[in-house]
Scaffold this motif. Structure first.
Motif, PDB file in Angstrom:
ATOM      1  N   CYS A 104      93.440   5.295  57.082  1.00  0.00           N
ATOM      2  CA  CYS A 104      94.759   5.713  57.576  1.00  0.00           C
ATOM      3  C   CYS A 104      95.061   4.996  58.896  1.00  0.00           C
ATOM      4  CB  CYS A 104      94.747   7.225  57.735  1.00  0.00           C
ATOM      5  SG  CYS A 104      96.334   7.942  58.124  1.00  0.00           S
ATOM      6  N   GLN A 105      96.168   4.319  58.956  1.00  0.00           N
ATOM      7  CA  GLN A 105      96.554   3.528  60.140  1.00  0.00           C
ATOM      8  C   GLN A 105      97.586   4.296  60.978  1.00  0.00           C
ATOM      9  OE1 GLN A 105      95.198   0.532  60.791  1.00  0.00           O
ATOM     10  NE2 GLN A 105      93.985   0.552  58.885  1.00  0.00           N
ATOM     11  N   PRO A 106      97.855   3.859  62.225  1.00  0.00           N
ATOM     12  CA  PRO A 106      98.924   4.490  63.016  1.00  0.00           C
ATOM     13  C   PRO A 106     100.246   4.463  62.243  1.00  0.00           C
ATOM     14  CG  PRO A 106      97.624   3.042  64.412  1.00  0.00           C
ATOM     15  CD  PRO A 106      97.117   2.836  63.006  1.00  0.00           C
ATOM     16  N   GLY A 107     100.997   5.551  62.369  1.00  0.00           N
ATOM     17  CA  GLY A 107     102.266   5.646  61.636  1.00  0.00           C
ATOM     18  C   GLY A 107     102.087   6.185  60.231  1.00  0.00           C
ATOM     19  N   GLN A 108     100.841   6.458  59.842  1.00  0.00           N
ATOM     20  CA  GLN A 108     100.565   6.943  58.486  1.00  0.00           C
ATOM     21  C   GLN A 108      99.877   8.314  58.544  1.00  0.00           C
ATOM     22  OE1 GLN A 108      98.057   3.865  56.839  1.00  0.00           O
ATOM     23  NE2 GLN A 108      99.835   2.609  56.264  1.00  0.00           N
ATOM     24  N   VAL A 109     100.048   9.110  57.472  1.00  0.00           N
ATOM     25  CA  VAL A 109      99.302  10.366  57.296  1.00  0.00           C
ATOM     26  C   VAL A 109      98.821  10.433  55.857  1.00  0.00           C
ATOM     27  CG1 VAL A 109     100.597  11.663  59.059  1.00  0.00           C
ATOM     28  CG2 VAL A 109     101.409  11.635  56.679  1.00  0.00           C
ATOM     29  N   VAL A 110      97.831  11.330  55.606  1.00  0.00           N
ATOM     30  CA  VAL A 110      97.343  11.557  54.238  1.00  0.00           C
ATOM     31  C   VAL A 110      97.578  13.026  53.912  1.00  0.00           C
ATOM     32  CG1 VAL A 110      95.308  11.550  52.724  1.00  0.00           C
ATOM     33  CG2 VAL A 110      95.578   9.745  54.455  1.00  0.00           C
ATOM     34  N   ARG A 111      98.239  13.279  52.786  1.00  0.00           N
ATOM     35  CA  ARG A 111      98.399  14.668  52.319  1.00  0.00           C
ATOM     36  C   ARG A 111      96.986  15.203  52.053  1.00  0.00           C
ATOM     37  NH1 ARG A 111     100.064  19.276  51.683  1.00  0.00           N
ATOM     38  NH2 ARG A 111     100.788  20.173  49.722  1.00  0.00           N
ATOM     39  N   ILE A 112      96.657  16.420  52.556  1.00  0.00           N
ATOM     40  CA  ILE A 112      95.274  16.903  52.425  1.00  0.00           C
ATOM     41  C   ILE A 112      95.251  18.392  52.076  1.00  0.00           C
ATOM     42  CG2 ILE A 112      94.926  17.506  54.899  1.00  0.00           C
ATOM     43  CD1 ILE A 112      92.087  16.154  54.559  1.00  0.00           C
ATOM     44  N   MET A 113      94.271  18.774  51.217  1.00  0.00           N
ATOM     45  CA  MET A 113      94.113  20.178  50.809  1.00  0.00           C
ATOM     46  C   MET A 113      92.907  20.783  51.535  1.00  0.00           C
ATOM     47  SD  MET A 113      96.554  20.018  48.753  1.00  0.00           S
ATOM     48  CE  MET A 113      97.426  18.547  48.247  1.00  0.00           C
ATOM     49  N   THR A 114      92.894  22.107  51.635  1.00  0.00           N
ATOM     50  CA  THR A 114      91.793  22.811  52.298  1.00  0.00           C
ATOM     51  C   THR A 114      90.458  22.434  51.650  1.00  0.00           C
ATOM     52  OG1 THR A 114      93.261  24.656  52.685  1.00  0.00           O
ATOM     53  CG2 THR A 114      90.916  25.107  52.930  1.00  0.00           C
ATOM     54  N   GLY A 115      89.491  22.059  52.479  1.00  0.00           N
ATOM     55  CA  GLY A 115      88.148  21.718  51.971  1.00  0.00           C
ATOM     56  C   GLY A 115      87.980  20.244  51.655  1.00  0.00           C
ATOM     57  N   ALA A 116      89.085  19.474  51.641  1.00  0.00           N
ATOM     58  CA  ALA A 116      88.970  18.032  51.345  1.00  0.00           C
ATOM     59  C   ALA A 116      88.394  17.309  52.561  1.00  0.00           C
ATOM     60  CB  ALA A 116      90.340  17.460  51.003  1.00  0.00           C
ATOM     61  N   ALA A 117      87.572  16.259  52.292  1.00  0.00           N
ATOM     62  CA  ALA A 117      86.986  15.479  53.388  1.00  0.00           C
ATOM     63  C   ALA A 117      88.107  14.808  54.181  1.00  0.00           C
ATOM     64  CB  ALA A 117      86.045  14.433  52.813  1.00  0.00           C
ATOM     65  N   ILE A 118      87.934  14.773  55.520  1.00  0.00           N
ATOM     66  CA  ILE A 118      88.936  14.125  56.374  1.00  0.00           C
ATOM     67  C   ILE A 118      88.841  12.612  56.128  1.00  0.00           C
ATOM     68  CG2 ILE A 118      89.614  13.695  58.787  1.00  0.00           C
ATOM     69  CD1 ILE A 118      90.046  16.609  57.995  1.00  0.00           C
ATOM     70  N   PRO A 119      89.938  11.966  55.781  1.00  0.00           N
ATOM     71  CA  PRO A 119      89.879  10.528  55.461  1.00  0.00           C
ATOM     72  C   PRO A 119      89.541   9.677  56.689  1.00  0.00           C
ATOM     73  CG  PRO A 119      91.950  11.510  54.718  1.00  0.00           C
ATOM     74  CD  PRO A 119      91.281  12.527  55.596  1.00  0.00           C
ATOM     75  N   GLU A 120      89.059   8.497  56.414  1.00  0.00           N
ATOM     76  CA  GLU A 120      88.774   7.484  57.439  1.00  0.00           C
ATOM     77  C   GLU A 120      90.030   7.263  58.291  1.00  0.00           C
ATOM     78  OE1 GLU A 120      85.635   4.517  58.187  1.00  0.00           O
ATOM     79  OE2 GLU A 120      85.718   6.269  56.919  1.00  0.00           O
ATOM     80  N   GLY A 121      89.867   7.234  59.612  1.00  0.00           N
ATOM     81  CA  GLY A 121      91.020   6.987  60.496  1.00  0.00           C
ATOM     82  C   GLY A 121      91.703   8.279  60.955  1.00  0.00           C
ATOM     83  N   CYS A 122      91.300   9.424  60.394  1.00  0.00           N
ATOM     84  CA  CYS A 122      91.944  10.710  60.781  1.00  0.00           C
ATOM     85  C   CYS A 122      90.912  11.621  61.439  1.00  0.00           C
ATOM     86  CB  CYS A 122      92.483  11.440  59.546  1.00  0.00           C
ATOM     87  SG  CYS A 122      93.717  10.498  58.671  1.00  0.00           S
ATOM     88  N   ASP A 123      91.384  12.575  62.270  1.00  0.00           N
ATOM     89  CA  ASP A 123      90.507  13.573  62.873  1.00  0.00           C
ATOM     90  C   ASP A 123      91.240  14.878  63.137  1.00  0.00           C
ATOM     91  OD1 ASP A 123      92.186  12.904  64.913  1.00  0.00           O
ATOM     92  OD2 ASP A 123      90.647  12.061  66.238  1.00  0.00           O
ATOM     93  N   THR A 124      92.446  14.997  62.603  1.00  0.00           N
ATOM     94  CA  THR A 124      93.336  16.117  62.931  1.00  0.00           C
ATOM     95  C   THR A 124      94.121  16.477  61.673  1.00  0.00           C
ATOM     96  OG1 THR A 124      93.544  15.264  65.174  1.00  0.00           O
ATOM     97  CG2 THR A 124      95.305  16.753  64.432  1.00  0.00           C
ATOM     98  N   VAL A 125      94.453  17.781  61.515  1.00  0.00           N
ATOM     99  CA  VAL A 125      95.280  18.177  60.365  1.00  0.00           C
ATOM    100  C   VAL A 125      96.473  18.993  60.870  1.00  0.00           C
ATOM    101  CG1 VAL A 125      95.360  19.576  58.240  1.00  0.00           C
ATOM    102  CG2 VAL A 125      93.367  18.117  58.709  1.00  0.00           C
ATOM    103  N   ILE A 126      97.635  18.657  60.359  1.00  0.00           N
ATOM    104  CA  ILE A 126      98.861  19.412  60.683  1.00  0.00           C
ATOM    105  C   ILE A 126      99.172  20.292  59.470  1.00  0.00           C
ATOM    106  CG2 ILE A 126     101.300  19.257  61.292  1.00  0.00           C
ATOM    107  CD1 ILE A 126     100.566  16.296  62.171  1.00  0.00           C
ATOM    108  N   MET A 127      99.339  21.595  59.712  1.00  0.00           N
ATOM    109  CA  MET A 127      99.646  22.513  58.602  1.00  0.00           C
ATOM    110  C   MET A 127     100.920  22.084  57.899  1.00  0.00           C
ATOM    111  SD  MET A 127      98.967  26.151  60.461  1.00  0.00           S
ATOM    112  CE  MET A 127      99.598  27.168  59.142  1.00  0.00           C
TER     113      MET A 127
END
Ligand code: AMP
Ligand code: MG
Length: 421
Positions: A104-127
């Motif tokens: 995941c690069q700047p300007g990008q996000v990954v849709r994520i579900m509870t319990g899913a591994a945090i993708p490379e490049g991310c360290d934060t989740v927005i509800m």
């Protein structure tokens, strides 16, 4: 003829100088209990209520990977908007068990579900409730989010090699879950104590028999069975034994050959049919105490070969009270379980409690909790040591200390909930 008769202290007297305190009897018993040494390896489900015979170290970390605590969007904390809302491109989706493998690069996000591994490049989740969907591929994120939020870190619950359960822990439902979460299928537990018991008394009949003149049904074996069952021990019911020295000696010896603990009821007072004490003395070691308590004053404790012996009073309430106050903690120690000091609470008395100083009393009470959380307690009716319905109606003991001379309505008293026994 003498004008007065010198009385020996009896179970009707409240003060008896030869009595020992409840605490002293308990600590004498604790000092003389030899915990079980035998262990066995068991599938974890069979470990429920067993006592662990070794510490358990975690072979893995829990959680296994850093993952999302929420359904939402994963992002780099350094890429969060600081003032105005910003638009981001949604580049993929991470599901629990199906990771997003891209970066995941700047300007990008990954849709994520509870319990899913945090993708490379991310360290934060927005509800997901805190973003605005702009179109199929874009969302808007406002300010006010914190870097690292809504993330569960690898190993934050359990680190590799850390001790998760300790020797002496009684395995509870949550422990089965913890063991399973580590992938552990078996654990080493102490074997269960074997407890043999019998009732003594020529007046006792078993269920199904016709009661003759002066006979009663044996109830102690049933209440003992119930109390032992909740303690997760192996139970050997040896029935009713007649009040003759030979039959009692034979029953005690055969119980000692098969059990770690022998419990009898009846025959420990000073009547002519009370044979337990002399026989115990001839077969092994005997401690007899008059305990300064009511009900349940006479209590015999000793050893026959390797078996611990408890001779409980015959009166049904006395047998139950002495079991809860002395045998229950002794069985915990014998099982190697970590000590479990009795829990008591304070409650406001709603009935007058009669008592004379001299003994600790275990009256039977019914407690209630009011809507504001306060506890009240009233006694069940008559408190005689033969009135077993006082135990079945009660949900707690009201413990009145030795020096107490009863309690009035509105006074604070100490209670011990049956549910915690
Ligand atoms: P003991 O301690 O043998 O003198 O018994 C005291 C009282 O308890 C007597 O009234 C007995 O009949 C009664 N009792 C003794 N054993 C039992 C029992 N197993 N079930 C019910 N009552 C009993
Ligand atoms: Mg008897």
């Amino acid at each position: 003829m003498k004008e007065t008769v010198q009385h020996a202290p009896s179970c009707n007297d409240d003060f008896d100088p030869s009595s020992i305190s409840v605490d002293a009897a308990r600590s004498h018993i604790q000092k003389n209990i030899t915990p079980i040494t035998g262990t066995e390896k068991l599938a974890i489900r069979s470990c429920l209520n067993r006592v662990l015979a070794a510490d358990i170290q975690s072979p893995v970390q829990v959680p296994a990977h850093t993952n999302s605590a929420m359904d939402g969007y994963a992002i780099a904390g350094t890429d969060l908007p600081t003032e105005n809302a910003r638009k981001y491109k949604v580049i993929g989706t991470a599901f629990a068990g199906i990771p997003y493998t891209g970066n995941c690069q700047p300007g990008q996000v990954v849709r994520i579900m509870t319990g899913a591994a945090i993708p490379e490049g991310c360290d934060t989740v927005i509800m997901q409730e805190h973003i605005e969907i702009l179109d199929d591929e874009h969302i808007a994120v406002g300010s006010g989010h914190k870097s690292g939020q809504n993330v569960r870190y690898a190993g934050e619950d359990i680190e590799v090699g850390s001790t998760v359960l300790t020797h002496g822990k009684r395995i509870m439902p949550a422990d089965l879950g913890v063991l399973a979460s580590l992938g552990i299928g078996e654990a080493k537990a102490y074997r269960r104590p074997r407890v043999a018991f019998f009732s003594t008394g020529d007046e006792l009949c078993s269920i199904g028999e016709m009661l003759g003149e002066g006979q009663i049904y044996d109830s102690n074996r049933y209440s003992l069975y119930g109390m032992l069952k909740t303690m997760h021990v192996d139970i050997l019911d040896l029935g009713v034994i007649r009040d003759t020295p030979d039959s009692i000696r034979e029953a005690m010896l055969s119980a000692a050959a098969m059990a770690d603990v022998i419990i009898t009821s009846g025959g420990v007072s000073v009547g002519e049919a009370d044979h337990i004490k002399p026989i115990l003395e001839s077969l092994g070691a005997m401690h007899f105490w008059k305990v300064a308590m009511k009900p349940g004053r006479p209590l015999t404790f000793g050893k026959i070969n390797n078996s611990h012996f408890f001779g409980l009073p015959g009166n049904p309430v006395s047998a139950m009270v002495t079991f809860y106050q002395f045998i229950q903690p002794a069985l915990h120690t014998l099982s190697n379980a970590q000590p479990q000091p009795p829990v008591t609470l304070r409650a406001t008395c709603t009935t007058t409690l009669k008592k004379r100083p001299g003994r600790c009393e275990f009256q039977r009470g019914i407690y209630q909790q009011a809507a504001d959380g306060t506890l009240t307690v009233g006694k069940t009716g008559e408190q005689g040591s033969g009135i077993l319905t006082s135990m079945s109606q009660a949900n707690c003991f009201i413990i009145l200390p030795v020096e107490s001379s009863g309690a009035e309505v509105g006074e604070q008293v100490e209670i011990q909930l049956f549910d915690t026994l």
